[in-house]
Design an enzyme around this catalytic site. Structure first.
Site, PDB file in Angstrom:
ATOM      1  N   GLU A   1      40.937  34.704  26.876  1.00  0.00           N
ATOM      2  CA  GLU A   1      40.530  35.364  25.624  1.00  0.00           C
ATOM      3  C   GLU A   1      40.869  34.578  24.354  1.00  0.00           C
ATOM      4  O   GLU A   1      41.428  35.107  23.401  1.00  0.00           O
ATOM      5  CB  GLU A   1      41.176  36.767  25.557  1.00  0.00           C
ATOM      6  CG  GLU A   1      40.842  37.634  26.742  1.00  0.00           C
ATOM      7  CD  GLU A   1      41.544  38.976  26.744  1.00  0.00           C
ATOM      8  OE1 GLU A   1      42.239  39.297  25.766  1.00  0.00           O
ATOM      9  OE2 GLU A   1      41.418  39.716  27.730  1.00  0.00           O
TER      10      GLU A   1
ATOM     11  N   GLU B   1      37.471  41.062  36.165  1.00  0.00           N
ATOM     12  CA  GLU B   1      38.138  42.330  35.807  1.00  0.00           C
ATOM     13  C   GLU B   1      37.135  43.477  35.658  1.00  0.00           C
ATOM     14  O   GLU B   1      37.185  44.258  34.749  1.00  0.00           O
ATOM     15  CB  GLU B   1      38.902  42.153  34.494  1.00  0.00           C
ATOM     16  CG  GLU B   1      39.827  40.957  34.460  1.00  0.00           C
ATOM     17  CD  GLU B   1      40.560  40.799  33.146  1.00  0.00           C
ATOM     18  OE1 GLU B   1      40.533  41.746  32.339  1.00  0.00           O
ATOM     19  OE2 GLU B   1      41.162  39.746  32.914  1.00  0.00           O
TER      20      GLU B   1
END
Ligand code: G3I
Length: 370
Positions: A187, A293
């Site tokens: 991220e 995820e």
């Protein structure tokens, strides 16, 4: 009755590798009924690994893990291999008195998950070496002291290299062949601008912190370990542009193997069309891919919402199957809705009683969703 029909459907679909014993709680509330479920890892065995994330508490529940093992062949530690679990701040503080670049790591949080995987021949995807979140602030400060000045770029790079080297050495010595891949950086791209997000990594090391992290991961990881950059909201254009730009730069450095689509979605956004466009665009880079995820939230746990959720899981599964030559793994971010980080939005394949939802059957047979 519903479950019985579901099992009939599963068996009627012909030849589904049905071998997972699941202790589901039948509608009538009794617990002795055991429901045979098709096994996702077996259905997709010749395409990609299928897995979930687990926490260390779950890893010590034998019955729970037996079910997990019946369905999946790869695990991600939900929190236990993140810097706030691995960096031993107290001991690093002590050692930094002698050597500012000293780093001490520990693996007691992850041990139950790693032990289970090793003992049961399951793979583990390492999450995560470098992230702006769940990383102790003192990792970036002189003497590991709260509110001390930030260390220099040189000291931070030495700490980062030592951190990664020790992790790779520990895993190779204690869990050889178990950790098959890592999220090296997570991220790093700003949602709005597509540039690198502000973080202590960026402030202390500079823009090349990602390249350095991949360099050290490649230098110390066992041969063949796949190294990924992992991110979310890939379907949104500004972020996607930033991710593509970053991946191209990392590919030029030569140490990255793949990209992880987190795929934390909702049934409303992003559309399957937008997701497909993002997969097509990033697949064109030639990297290995993984869904890291995956979950799809719904606003309510009613039949209509679960049908929409199933349709979306099925449509995206078809997309992943079309790109199975590049996808190494598809991992859901949890097993049952109640254990999800987004529990109130029922995002996973199984309900709190571990009953398969329509989403599970859609993943079992994506062609069954219209
Ligand atoms: O361990 C402490 C516990 O001691 C304390 O009593 C409790 C209450 O404060 O907090 C516990 O820590 C929690 C941790 O999960 C372990 O349960 C943190 O507060 C909580 O913030 C943390 O949430 C995790 C979240 O990452 C943090 O960013 C979620 O479980 C986890 O599913 C989620 O996973 C992230 C991925 O790593 C990266 N991609 C996004 C994804 C969802 O946010």
């Amino acid at each position: 009755m519903r479950r019985f029909l579901l099992v009939l459907l599963a068996l009627a679909l012909g030849g589904l590798p049905a071998c997972a014993e699941a202790s589901a709680t039948p509608d009538n509330g009794s617990t002795e009924e055991v429901v045979e479920l098709p096994s996702l890892k077996e259905i997709y065995a010749d395409r990609f690994d299928v897995g979930i994330c687990v926490g260390n508490r779950a890893a010590s529940q034998a019955e729970y893990m037996a079910f997990v093992e019946s369905q999946f062949n790869i695990l991600t530690a939900e929190n236990e291999l993140k810097p706030d679990a691995v960096l031993d701040v107290g001991m690093s503080f002590v050692k930094a008195r002698e050597d500012e670049t000293a780093v001490v790591v520990r693996f007691d949080a992850a041990k139950p998950i790693l032990d289970y995987a090793k003992e049961h021949g399951m793979k583990v995807h390492g999450h995560v070496l470098v992230w702006h979140n769940q990383t102790p602030d003192v990792f970036f400060r002189e003497g590991y002291r709260n509110s001390a000045p930030l260390v220099s770029r040189e000291v931070m790079l030495a700490r980062l290299e030592s951190y990664i080297a020790q992790i790779m050495e520990y895993m190779d010595e204690n869990y050889p062949g178990v950790i098959v891949s890592w999220d090296v950086v997570n991220e790093a791209v700003d949602d709005t601008t597509g540039e690198l997000r502000d973080s202590l990594w960026l402030q202390v090391v500079g823009e090349d912190y990602l390249a350095r992290a991949f360099e050290y991961a490649r230098k110390y990881a066992p041969e063949g370990t796949l190294l990924y950059y992992n991110d979310y909201n890939t379907a949104y254009f500004n972020k996607q542009n930033g991710i593509v730009k970053l991946l191209e730069a990392l590919m030029a450095e030569g140490n990255i193997d793949g990209y992880g689509f987190q795929m934390h979605h909702g049934i409303a956004t992003p559309t399957v069309k937008e997701i497909a466009a993002s997969v097509e665009r990033i697949a064109k880079l030639g990297l290995k891919l993984r869904v890291s995820e995956w979950d799809i939230t719904v606003p309510g746990n009613d039949e209509a919402n679960f049908a929409k959720q199933a349709r979306m899981y099925g449509e995206i599964m078809k997309l992943l199957i079309d790109h199975a030559d590049q996808f190494e793994a598809v991992q859901f971010w949890g097993l049952t809705d109640n254990l999800s980080w987004r529990a109130s939005q029922y995002p996973l394949l199984f309900d709190a009683d571990r009953n398969p939802k329509p989403a599970f059957w859609a993943v079992v047979d994506p062609e069954s969703v219209e």
